[in-house]
Design an enzyme around this catalytic site. Structure first.
Site, mmCIF file in Angstrom:
data_model
loop_
_atom_site.group_PDB
_atom_site.id
_atom_site.type_symbol
_atom_site.label_atom_id
_atom_site.label_comp_id
_atom_site.label_asym_id
_atom_site.label_seq_id
_atom_site.Cartn_x
_atom_site.Cartn_y
_atom_site.Cartn_z
ATOM 1 C CE LYS A 46 -1.986 1.864 4.045
ATOM 2 N NZ LYS A 46 -1.703 3.292 4.048
ATOM 3 C CB CYS A 140 -5.754 6.272 10.481
ATOM 4 S SG CYS A 140 -6.278 4.816 9.598
ATOM 5 N NE ARG A 420 -7.717 4.473 4.947
ATOM 6 C CZ ARG A 420 -6.912 5.121 5.750
ATOM 7 N NH1 ARG A 420 -7.306 5.447 6.960
ATOM 8 N NH2 ARG A 420 -5.713 5.476 5.366
HETATM 9 C C1 UD1 Z 1 3.603 7.172 6.450
HETATM 10 C C2 UD1 Z 1 2.846 5.892 6.203
HETATM 11 C C3 UD1 Z 1 2.242 5.373 7.500
HETATM 12 C C4 UD1 Z 1 3.321 5.257 8.563
HETATM 13 C C5 UD1 Z 1 4.123 6.554 8.697
HETATM 14 C C6 UD1 Z 1 5.318 6.440 9.629
HETATM 15 C C7 UD1 Z 1 2.036 6.067 3.933
HETATM 16 C C8 UD1 Z 1 0.873 6.235 3.021
HETATM 17 N N1 UD1 Z 1 1.784 6.137 5.257
HETATM 18 O O1 UD1 Z 1 2.661 8.143 6.910
HETATM 19 O O2 UD1 Z 1 1.673 4.106 7.239
HETATM 20 O O3 UD1 Z 1 2.696 4.987 9.801
HETATM 21 O O4 UD1 Z 1 4.619 6.956 7.413
HETATM 22 O O5 UD1 Z 1 6.124 5.393 9.255
HETATM 23 O O6 UD1 Z 1 3.159 5.830 3.505
HETATM 24 N N2 UD1 Z 1 5.228 15.119 10.703
HETATM 25 C C9 UD1 Z 1 5.246 16.481 10.995
HETATM 26 N N3 UD1 Z 1 5.176 17.355 9.942
HETATM 27 C C10 UD1 Z 1 5.069 16.943 8.667
HETATM 28 C C11 UD1 Z 1 5.053 15.568 8.376
HETATM 29 C C12 UD1 Z 1 5.128 14.655 9.427
HETATM 30 O O7 UD1 Z 1 5.349 16.878 12.152
HETATM 31 O O8 UD1 Z 1 5.027 17.802 7.763
HETATM 32 C C13 UD1 Z 1 5.303 14.137 11.819
HETATM 33 C C14 UD1 Z 1 4.017 13.324 11.981
HETATM 34 O O9 UD1 Z 1 3.059 14.006 12.747
HETATM 35 C C15 UD1 Z 1 4.524 12.069 12.634
HETATM 36 C C16 UD1 Z 1 5.911 11.896 12.026
HETATM 37 O O10 UD1 Z 1 6.291 13.165 11.482
HETATM 38 O O11 UD1 Z 1 4.675 12.295 14.016
HETATM 39 C C17 UD1 Z 1 5.987 10.842 10.939
HETATM 40 O O12 UD1 Z 1 5.036 11.132 9.936
HETATM 41 P P1 UD1 Z 1 5.241 10.706 8.425
HETATM 42 O O13 UD1 Z 1 6.467 9.862 8.294
HETATM 43 O O14 UD1 Z 1 5.127 11.905 7.583
HETATM 44 O O15 UD1 Z 1 3.968 9.774 8.175
HETATM 45 P P2 UD1 Z 1 3.070 9.693 6.894
HETATM 46 O O16 UD1 Z 1 3.869 9.944 5.668
HETATM 47 O O17 UD1 Z 1 1.810 10.450 7.102
#
Ligand code: UD1
Length: 441
Positions: A46, A140, A420
């Site tokens: 995914k 989520c 999902r």
């Molecule tokens: C992706 C994955 C999800 C996984 C996560 C962490 C996909 C579709 N989803 O989610 O399954 O659980 O990585 O491995 O690939 N953050 C900020 N600012 C930002 C971006 C992120 O503060 O601009 C923080 C988030 O709140 C979180 C952390 O960084 O605490 C990690 O988030 P991130 O790696 O970006 O997760 P996703 O890409 O949303």
């Protein structure tokens, strides 16, 4: 699909509205407590396919993605592509995307809120048209999930950002490479910056990038399209912007989180599972399963998981970015540890709301104490089936494991999250002997 055994003493078609393939599942009923035996073919990833779908619009023509998981997040991304003017077709596990015409650069609220990865259309729309309008993305309810890293990087790349209420409008006359250092190795931010950078003018250097295998696969996909990306899988990625990309055919990698899910299920219920994969599994993936004491054997591309004994407790595991223990597996592991032979401690360091599952596991008889971002799980001899409720994708899958570990009947409500990210989960589990049915209410 298994022939309809009488679940809970009721024949099939008991008035609950059990669903055919393709209809939205909202409730799952299980009768647990039995070891499971059989074979499962692992789905495509995914988290790798979603950024590839966003990337498809960076070129003109028909991109074909094989081994595409048939899951709701993919269907939502297809819906968004069609809103942009693309044509999409999913036949079996082959997704074809015709990106010849992009008729709009703005995506409306409802569709964007349905899938977190919609945020990745920002980077690819900017690359294709120099303009992107999106509201803050959904996904989520596992934490605040801001996108400040994405937007800060875009500004450095010469993009004007205008935020009004919930809507983000980005525009650029000249997309430029930049030097970007991420405060945290965010998966989404790394992908979005790469999407914007592949067609930008000049060089983009990203430091402290996410190193997940899905990012490596995504960069391989882009390189096949003609992108010049170096360092995928390390903490520093360098992208030399090119003028044009071309459509390709590509096969997505295995879903390592689905692999951990089915492996941990066997660790929890006992039994024997042959998991058929496309690639040979990595040490890291296997280590995640081995910690519960189950026996693992890799035979070519099959992973064999056996569990005969009681689950082994873990001293302490904390979630952290790859190659650390994945946050997506935390609630799955916690569930299995509820019946371990002793005490285990887990610490969640990525998302702040990832302990939703605890209250539901306690309803089944688990003994879990939460303190800040740590949980202590005191293994119990038995779980007992009850009515419980899913709150997110991985937590939902964890509660299916819990229901199959528990004696008696469990009804899982709000099960819609599971589709999902998991393809035909209940069918797959029926095929390995689980007494499980999904339905709509
Ligand atoms: C992706 C994955 C999800 C996984 C996560 C962490 C996909 C579709 N989803 O989610 O399954 O659980 O990585 O491995 O690939 N953050 C900020 N600012 C930002 C971006 C992120 O503060 O601009 C923080 C988030 O709140 C979180 C952390 O960084 O605490 C990690 O988030 P991130 O790696 O970006 O997760 P996703 O890409 O949303």
């Amino acid at each position: 699909m298994n022939p309809g055994y009488a679940l809970f003493g009721l024949p099939n078609g008991n008035g609950m509205g059990f669903v055919e393939r393709g209809v939205r599942v909202t409730v799952i009923e299980m009768e647990g407590g039995c070891p499971l035996h059989g074979e499962i073919v692992l789905q495509g990833s995914k988290n790798a396919v979603l950024p590839m779908i966003a990337a498809s619009i960076l070129c003109t023509g028909v991109t074909v993605i094989h081994n595409c998981p048939v899951i709701d997040d993919v269907k939502c991304m297809m819906k968004l592509l069609r809103k942009l003017g693309c044509r999409t077709e999913l036949t079996g596990h082959t997704l074809s995307i015709d990106t010849t015409d992009i008729i709009q650069e703005t995506l409306e609220e409802n569709a964007v809120k349905e899938v977190r990865a919609s945020v990745l259309f920002m980077g690819s729309l900017l690359g294709r048209t120099g303009s992107a309008g999106l509201c803050f993305p959904g996904g989520c309810s596992i934490g605040k999930r801001p996108i400040n890293y994405h937007l800060d990087a875009f500004e450095k790349m010469g993009i004007d950002i205008n935020i009004m209420d919930e809507q983000i409008n980005c525009k650029t006359a000249k997309l430029c490479g930049a030097k970007i250092t991420l405060d945290f190795p965010s998966v989404g931010a790394t992908e979005n910056i790469i999407l914007a950078a592949v067609l930008a003018k000049g060089v983009t250097q990203i430091k402290n990038t996410a190193r997940e295998p899905e990012i490596v696969d995504f960069c391989r996909f882009l390189r096949n399209m003609g992108a010049r990306i170096y360092g995928a899988g390390t903490k520093n990625i360098v992208i030399y912007g090119v003028k044009k990309l071309h459509p390709i055919e590509y096969t997505v990698c295995d879903d390592r989180i689905a692999m951990a899910t089915y492996g941990l299920l066997i660790a929890g219920t006992g039994g024997n599972l042959v998991l058929h994969t496309k690639e040979r599994q990595t040490e890291n993936d296997i280590r995640i399963l081995a910690c519960t004491g189950c026996r693992l054997c890799v035979k070519n591309t099959a992973l064999i998981i056996k569990q005969k004994k009681r689950v082994r407790p873990v001293d302490f595991i904390k979630t952290s970015p790859y190659p650390g223990f994945p946050t997506d597996v935390q609630s799955l592991l916690m569930t299995v540890l509820t019946k371990a032979d002793g005490k285990s401690i887990l610490e969640e360091n990525i998302f702040e709301n990832r302990y939703h599952t605890v209250s539901e596991l306690i309803k089944l008889g688990a003994n879990i104490k939460v303190k800040g971002n740590r949980v202590t799980i005191y293994g119990v001899g038995e779980l007992r089936g009850k009515n419980i409720r899913a709150n997110d994708l991985r937590g939902g899958a964890a509660l299916v494991i819990a229901g199959l570990m528990a004696e008696g009947q469990t009804k899982l409500e709000h099960a819609k999250y599971i589709a999902r990210g998991y393809e035909d989960m209940t069918d797959k589990l029926q095929n390995i002997g689980a007494k499980i049915k999904s339905g709509s209410e």
